[in-house]
Each structure stands twice: as structure tokens, then as C-alpha cells.
Scaffold this active site. Structure first.
Site: not given
Ligand code: FAD
Ligand code: NAD
Length: 464
Positions: A40, A42, A443
Site C-alpha cells: 500500500g 505511503t 439537479h
Molecule cells: P510509495 O507510496 O512511497 O511506496 C513506495 C514503497 O516502496 C513503500 O511501501 C516502501 O516501504 C517501499 N520501499 C522503499 N524502498 C524499498 C526497498 N529498498 N525495498 C523494498 N521496499 C521498498 N497523493 C494523492 O494523490 N492524494 C492524496 O490525498 C495524498 N495525500 C497524502 C498525504 C500525506 C500525509 C502524504 C505523506 C502523501 C500524500 N499523497 C497523496 C502522496 C502519495 O502518498 C504518494 O504520491 C504515493 O504514495 C506515491 O506512490 P509510490 O508508489 O511512488 O510510492
């Protein structure tokens, strides 16, 4: 060491990585996904979902509080309400658990092999994963880096003690009495507003002259007005210099002076950086765009067969962008000819009121030398808005003056995040003003303001 070979290895099971792996599995690609925490990412565990759950709790509490204070206008009478933040956090954690379990189920259904552990590159196609049952080596034909981002810390205010990031803020079990938020962007304002509604005294310290610099002043103005009504103090052009000597607050410098703000918690939300340190990626010598991994219009990095998607590739750091990139990369790996050809990535800021934007703002269109028509329709003239008691804001439409092609759609107002779908679809489908004006909008809904903005741009609004 155990060894696996596969066609596709995805590192990181956030929205980018899990969407990529699910689509790859559906396409029959032999896929492995590695995740060091919970599926899931961040978004689902400490970002989008938990923050929206907290915002919902805060909004519900505030509306009941207003009723108890006799300020509500609906004639509902209640006794003084109280909030058990710990119980609300348990509820939020339950939702996160359900969704994270759901992602695991979807990956399994798509026959994706899930490895729990931290991936470490040996070379561009080989990764070691330290799992609970020992070291595992994975060799793949194609690798997708989807490792996301982490909060940026300020050297003068390192995380620890009272200085927290959004992750800790979303796990607080007691409402802080005084909160200083450093950084008035997305996270600072979404969470700062939520805590103010829960009863915290909030101050926002922002380095630039405008809150939410991603959006234009006209869209941010109603948010500023609401922050003021909520009693949130906003300090613009201000920088945090460090913890106060007694540790019970922070020292802030403005143009005029230096002051100490008392605080129980200091929430630092000054942006996010890519998660790329300490697991061998630096030895791969991938081209960078600033701190982020540079990609082309197929999400290819500078190394053959290595793709990168989502936050690790930079702004806009949005979950739906990461998912769209993930889905595209899976198809490319399957042999499909896909490129990033999206016309817009809609953005929603869940402040009060909410802001939605898709495509070009009037200033961005003009900067491209385009001759545009711009029209606004206020929610004060929308029946549905009046029935909810929330009538601030407007819908704004930006279209080419010559052929009426819609270039941009923005709105600020209560509950308008759902308009983002209609906005993005209009731009993606190449709608003209006449298409929106000619579509019957149900509406009474807030979406009628969208149709009315198109009518207005054509010179014949009906309800204003
Ligand atoms: P991430 O979701 O960061 O996932 C990356 C994953 O990789 C993580 O689970 C991590 O544990 C894993 N990982 C990292 N390195 C390794 C490794 N070496 N080996 C194994 N696993 C690893 N975006 C929106 O569109 N709408 C919103 O309302 C919104 N609200 C947010 C609120 C907050 C408080 C925050 C912090 C962010 C929010 N965002 C929102 C931004 C959104 O969370 C990110 O844009 C999104 O999660 C990015 O997805 P990703 O798959 O690139 O990375
Ligand atoms: P942000 O870029 O939205 O805001 C950071 C703010 O901090 C800016 O206003 C910046 O001027 C300010 N700032 C920087 N250094 C400072 C300093 N030293 N002192 C005071 N202010 C300073 O970053 P964020 O709020 O941390 O969010 C990170 C990312 O997460 C965003 O880029 C966004 O894409 C994503 N996000 C999206 C949503 C959403 O889609 N609703 C919600 C939350 C987060």
C-alpha cells in the site's frame, strides 16, 4: 542463498508498484514484488488514506462542536461533544489494515509473488532481499523502481521528540494543545486544518509569500479566509531557526523580527525526497533530475530494462500519477507500444474548502501565448451548495478563444474533490465549451456549477 528468476521485478508496493505488478500479472507476466513494510506504500499506510480519515473525523467533530456552541444553522441541538483521538486512530488503522490486506489479495489473485524485505541492488538486473527466512536473490529481465518518497527533514529541526513528520502526526493519540506547522503546502494545510478543527491552537510557518504555491492566488484565497476563521495563525515569509532553548517551542525568523512560538508538537512538512539511499541504487549510476530519478516518456531510466515510477521520479508526487505510470510500464514490459500521453494529471487539495485543478490555469495558458476565454461560476448561485450551508468558492473554466477547446478546469469549494473526474475526463476527451454546456447535469448538485461556467464562457449563464 535462494534464487528466483522472473521477467519483471517491482521494488516497492505503493500505488505505483502494486498497480504495475497487478497489471503485469493480469498480462501473464511472471512478476515478483518486494516490499519492506506493508503493501500500500505511503499513500495507503501513512499518506492519502490516513490523512483523509483524520480530516473526516475533524470535520465531523467541528460540525458537532459548532452545533453545541449554538453556531450551527440547522437547528440541531447537542450537548458539549468530546473527542477520543485514540479511538479515531484505531478506526483509521482498521481502514488501513483492510486496504493493505486488499492489496495483498489483489496481488495474489494476479499471481504476483510477494517478497517481504528490503531490496538491495547487486547490479541493474539482480537484487538481494533480506527476508524473514533468509537472503533471497532475484534476477529479472526488467526492473521497476517504485520506492516512493520520505519526508524532508530540516537541518535546524531534525525529526525526534516534539518535532514530527506527517507519519507521527497521523498516529497521535491525544490532541496536541499547541501545534506549529512548518511548511504551508499540501500536508501542512490539510493536517493543520484538521488539528485546528480538533481543538488545537495551530500556527503555520511558511517560507514563501503564499500558502500552497502550487495553486494560483484566486484558488487559495478562500482557503486563507477559512484558516483565519478557524483561528489558525499564518506566518508568511517566515523560517524556522530551531527549537527554543527550553525545547518547548521553536524560534522563527521573519523580515521584521525573531520570535519564539510555544508548541507541544512541531510538524515539519517542507516536501518529500526520493527513497533511494542506502540500498545500492547509488552504485547503478542512473541519471538524476535533481535528487529524483530521471525518466523518459515511457518511464525508462538511463539503464536499459530499468524503469522508475511514482514519487521516486519527482513531482507531481500524487498517488494517481504513480498508478497510471505503473499500469503503463506493465503494458510496455508485455510488449505494448505505450507512451505517457496524458493531457492532464488532476490534483486535489483536501483543505477547507477543497481545491481541484486539471490542466492549465489562466496564467499558464497565457504564458504559452494562448488566447483564452476564462469564466467563473460561484457556488453562492448553486442550489446544492446553499442546502449544505457551504457556499464559498467557484468553478473556473479556461478554454481557447478560437475553437473553445477546454484547456483547464479549477474549482475551490466544499466537497468538490469528486468534480476532479469530470474535469479530467473533459480535458482528456478534448471537450469544447459546447460539449459541457450541452451535457445535462443532475439537479441539485455542485456539478451544475461546472455546466454553468461553460454557459458563462459562451456568454449565456442561466443562473447568474
Ligand atoms: P510509495 O507510496 O512511497 O511506496 C513506495 C514503497 O516502496 C513503500 O511501501 C516502501 O516501504 C517501499 N520501499 C522503499 N524502498 C524499498 C526497498 N529498498 N525495498 C523494498 N521496499 C521498498 N497523493 C494523492 O494523490 N492524494 C492524496 O490525498 C495524498 N495525500 C497524502 C498525504 C500525506 C500525509 C502524504 C505523506 C502523501 C500524500 N499523497 C497523496 C502522496 C502519495 O502518498 C504518494 O504520491 C504515493 O504514495 C506515491 O506512490 P509510490 O508508489 O511512488 O510510492
Ligand atoms: P509541499 O511541496 O506541498 O509543501 C511544502 C511547503 O513547505 C511549501 O509551501 C514550501 O514553500 C514550504 N517550505 C519549504 N521549506 C521551508 C522552510 N524551511 N520553512 C518553511 N516553509 C518551507 O510538500 P508537502 O506538504 O510536504 O507534501 C509533499 C508531497 O506530497 C506534495 O508534493 C504532494 O504532491 C503530496 N501530497 C499530496 C496531497 C494531495 O494530493 N491532496 C496531500 C498531501 C501530500
Amino acid at each position: 542463498m535462494k534464487e528466483i528468476t522472473c521477467k519483471l521485478l517491482v521494488i516497492g508496493a505503493g500505488p505505483g508498484g502494486y498497480a504495475c505488478a497487478i497489471r503485469a500479472g493480469q498480462l501473464g507476466i511472471d512478476t515478483v514484488i518486494v516490499e519492506r513494510r506493508r503493501p500500500g506504500g505511503t499513500c495507503l499506510t501513512v499518506g492519502c488514506i490516513p490523512s483523509k480519515a483524520l480530516i473526516h473525523v475533524a470535520e465531523s467533530f467541528q460540525s458537532v462542536r459548532k452545533m453545541a456552541e449554538g453556531k450551527g444553522m440547522f437547528g440541531i441541538k447537542v450537548q458539549t461533544p468530546d473527542i477520543d483521538l485514540g479511538a479515531a486512530i484505531d478506526w483509521k488503522d482498521g481502514i488501513v489494515g483492510r486496504l493493505s490486506g486488499g492489496v495483498t489479495g489483489l496481488l495474489q489473485r494476479a499471481r504476483v509473488k510477494i517478497l517481504h524485505g528490503t531490496a538491495r541492488f547487486r547490479d541493474g538486473k539482480t537484487v538481494e532481499v533480506e527476508t524473514e527466512t533468509g537472503m533471497q536473490m532475484v534476477r529479472a529481465e526488467a526492473v521497476v523502481i517504485a520506492t516512493g518518497s520520505e519526508p524532508v527533514a530540516l537541518p535546524s529541526l531534525p525529526f525526534g521528540g516534539p518535532v514530527i513528520s506527517s507519519t507521527e502526526a497521523l498516529a497521535l493519540r491525544e490532541v496536541p494543545r499547541r501545534l506549529v506547522v512548518v511548511g504551508g503546502g499540501y500536508i501542512g494545510l490539510e493536517l493543520g486544518t484538521a488539528f485546528a478543527k480538533l481543538g488545537t491552537e495551530v500556527t503555520v510557518v511558511e517560507a514563501t509569500r503564499q500558502l500552497l504555491p502550487q495553486y494560483d492566488e484566486e484558488l487559495v484565497k478562500p482557503v486563507m479566509a477559512r484558516l483565519d476563521r478557524l483561528g489558525i495563525r499564518v506566518m508568511l515569509g517566515a523560517s524556522a531557526e530551531g527549537l527554543a532553548p527550553d525545547g518547548a517551542g521553536i524560534v522563527v525568523r521573519t523580515d521584521k523580527d525573531k520570535q519564539t512560538l510555544a508548541a507541544d508538537r512541531i510538524l515539519v512538512t517542507v516536501g518529500r525526497r526520493p527513497s533511494i539511499d542506502g540500498w545500492g541504487i547509488e552504485e547503478l549510476d542512473l541519471d538524476r533530475a535533481g535528487r529524483f530519478i530521471r525518466i523518459d516518456d515511457r518511464c525508462r531510466t538511463s539503464m536499459r530494462g530499468v524503469f522508475a515510477i511514482g514519487d521516486v521520479t519527482g513531482e507531481p508526487m500524487l498517488a494517481h500519477r504513480a498508478m497510471a505510470q505503473g499500469e503503463m510500464v506493465a503494458e510496455i514490459v508485455s510488449g505494448a507500444k505505450r507512451v505517457w500521453d496524458k493531457r492532464c494529471i488532476p490534483a486535489v487539495c483536501f483543505t477547507d474548502p477543497q481545491i481541484v485543478s486539471a490542466g492549465l490555469s489562466p496564467a499558464e495558458a497565457q504564458a504559452q501565448g494562448l488566447d483564452v476565454k476564462v469564466a467563473r461560476f460561484p457556488f453562492a448561485a448553486n442550489g446544492r451548495a446553499l442546502t449544505t450551508g457551504e457556499e464559498e468558492g467557484f468553478v473556473r473554466i479556461v478554454a481557447r478563444a478560437d475553437n473553445h477547446l477546454v484547456l483547464g478546469l479549477q474549482a475551490v469549494g466544499a466537497e468538490i474533490s469528486e468534480l476532479s473526474a469530470a474535469f479530467a475526463l473533459s480535458i482528456e476527451m478534448g471537450a469544447r465549451l459546447e460539449d459541457i454546456a450541452g451535457t445535462i447535469h443532475a439537479h441539485p448538485t455542485r456539478s451544475e456549477a461546472f455546466q454553468e461556467a461553460a454557459f458563462k464562457a459562451l456568454g449565456h449563464a442561466l443562473h447568474i
